[in-house]
Design a protein around this motif. Sequence first.
Motif, short mmCIF file in Angstrom:
data_model
loop_
_atom_site.label_atom_id
_atom_site.label_comp_id
_atom_site.label_asym_id
_atom_site.label_seq_id
_atom_site.Cartn_x
_atom_site.Cartn_y
_atom_site.Cartn_z
N GLU A 127 -44.79 -7.89 6.20
CA GLU A 127 -44.98 -6.84 7.21
C GLU A 127 -46.34 -7.00 7.91
OE1 GLU A 127 -44.58 -3.68 9.77
OE2 GLU A 127 -43.05 -4.84 8.74
N ALA A 128 -47.38 -7.37 7.17
CA ALA A 128 -48.70 -7.57 7.77
C ALA A 128 -48.69 -8.73 8.76
CB ALA A 128 -49.74 -7.82 6.67
N GLY A 129 -47.80 -9.70 8.56
CA GLY A 129 -47.71 -10.84 9.47
C GLY A 129 -47.40 -10.45 10.89
N PHE A 130 -46.64 -9.38 11.08
CA PHE A 130 -46.32 -8.92 12.43
C PHE A 130 -47.60 -8.55 13.18
CE2 PHE A 130 -42.15 -8.35 10.52
CZ PHE A 130 -41.30 -8.73 11.55
N MET A 179 -44.79 -5.52 21.38
CA MET A 179 -43.84 -6.17 20.51
C MET A 179 -42.72 -5.18 20.16
SD MET A 179 -44.42 -8.00 16.85
CE MET A 179 -44.03 -6.70 15.74
N ALA A 180 -41.52 -5.66 20.17
CA ALA A 180 -40.36 -4.84 19.80
C ALA A 180 -40.40 -4.54 18.31
CB ALA A 180 -39.08 -5.56 20.16
N ASP A 181 -39.88 -3.37 17.92
CA ASP A 181 -39.78 -3.02 16.51
C ASP A 181 -38.47 -3.49 15.90
OD1 ASP A 181 -42.26 -1.84 16.30
OD2 ASP A 181 -41.52 0.16 16.77
N PHE A 228 -45.44 -11.72 15.56
CA PHE A 228 -44.06 -12.03 15.17
C PHE A 228 -44.04 -12.03 13.65
CE2 PHE A 228 -46.17 -16.09 16.10
CZ PHE A 228 -46.14 -16.70 14.86
N GLY A 229 -42.83 -12.10 13.08
CA GLY A 229 -42.78 -12.09 11.63
C GLY A 229 -41.38 -12.29 11.10
N LEU A 230 -41.26 -12.04 9.81
CA LEU A 230 -39.99 -12.12 9.10
C LEU A 230 -39.37 -10.73 9.11
CD1 LEU A 230 -41.28 -14.29 6.13
CD2 LEU A 230 -39.70 -15.05 7.91
N ARG A 235 -38.57 -4.06 11.59
CA ARG A 235 -39.76 -4.03 10.75
C ARG A 235 -39.39 -3.45 9.38
NH1 ARG A 235 -44.70 -4.36 13.96
NH2 ARG A 235 -45.72 -4.20 11.92
N TRP A 236 -40.21 -3.75 8.41
CA TRP A 236 -39.95 -3.37 7.03
C TRP A 236 -40.25 -1.91 6.77
CZ3 TRP A 236 -38.70 -6.85 2.85
CH2 TRP A 236 -38.37 -8.13 3.30
N ARG A 237 -39.49 -1.32 5.82
CA ARG A 237 -39.69 0.06 5.37
C ARG A 237 -39.89 0.06 3.86
NH1 ARG A 237 -34.52 1.59 8.65
NH2 ARG A 237 -33.57 1.30 6.61
N GLU A 238 -40.47 1.10 3.37
CA GLU A 238 -40.73 1.24 1.93
C GLU A 238 -39.42 1.12 1.13
OE1 GLU A 238 -43.08 1.39 -1.37
OE2 GLU A 238 -43.80 1.29 0.71
N ASP A 239 -38.33 1.67 1.65
CA ASP A 239 -37.07 1.64 0.89
C ASP A 239 -36.40 0.26 0.88
OD1 ASP A 239 -36.16 1.74 3.52
OD2 ASP A 239 -34.71 3.33 3.16
N ASP A 240 -36.98 -0.72 1.58
CA ASP A 240 -36.48 -2.10 1.51
C ASP A 240 -36.93 -2.79 0.23
OD1 ASP A 240 -35.34 -1.90 4.07
OD2 ASP A 240 -37.19 -2.62 5.03
N LYS A 241 -37.99 -2.28 -0.38
CA LYS A 241 -38.59 -3.00 -1.51
C LYS A 241 -37.65 -3.13 -2.71
CE LYS A 241 -43.41 -2.35 -0.31
NZ LYS A 241 -44.68 -1.71 -0.69
N GLU A 242 -36.87 -2.09 -3.00
CA GLU A 242 -35.98 -2.17 -4.16
C GLU A 242 -34.89 -3.24 -3.98
OE1 GLU A 242 -33.01 0.61 -6.78
OE2 GLU A 242 -34.75 1.54 -5.82
N PRO A 243 -34.13 -3.22 -2.86
CA PRO A 243 -33.13 -4.29 -2.72
C PRO A 243 -33.76 -5.67 -2.54
CG PRO A 243 -33.15 -2.89 -0.76
CD PRO A 243 -34.03 -2.22 -1.78
N PHE A 244 -34.97 -5.72 -1.96
CA PHE A 244 -35.66 -7.01 -1.82
C PHE A 244 -36.03 -7.55 -3.20
CE2 PHE A 244 -39.59 -9.43 -0.35
CZ PHE A 244 -38.88 -10.50 0.16
#
Length: 177
Positions: free
Chosen positions: A53-56, A1-3, A61-63, A14-23
């Motif tokens: 992230e766990a959905g991937f 699977m592509a990243d 596949f995922g969001l 894919r999601w990163r820890e620093d995405d959580k604040e703007p999310f």
Amino acid sequence: MADSIRTERLVLRRWREDDKEPFAALNADPVVMEHFPATLSREDSDALAERIEAGFDEHGFGLWAVEADGEFIGFTGLSVPRFTAPFTPCVEIGWRLARSAWGRGYATEAARASLEDGFGRAGLTEVISFTAVQNVRSQAVMRRLGMTHDPADDFDHPALPAGHPLRRHVLYRIRRQ
């Protein structure tokens, strides 16, 4: 699977820890969340990011976290609804973008790339999307993607109680060409 997936203007990754604040800021915005039952607390938003992230790993596949000009602006991609309805099991395409990213075609561009990945690499044959009847902006994205709507598929969302103003949902579909 592509990243990641790249489009002309966006990076879906894919999601990163620093995405959580703007999310969390996006999920706390009452205008962004007007077609959802409530805004999300930071704790609930972080938990959602972790489930996404766990959905991937679970589905292949995922969001995707979406970036424009190197900045996190929201998510777009594929998921498996966690409720039972006449059309489940299925794969849904969805999106949620920060208000600052609205009106630029980002949702359509990112969703189109997600559909290509789903129909191509993931081998899906059909993808659905649904939203509250009042959410005309998301319905416009669905139509731009080439999705079709049959009123016979519309449904009452089982997670919302009878009488809730957002309970009635429209359902759109698209099949692999």
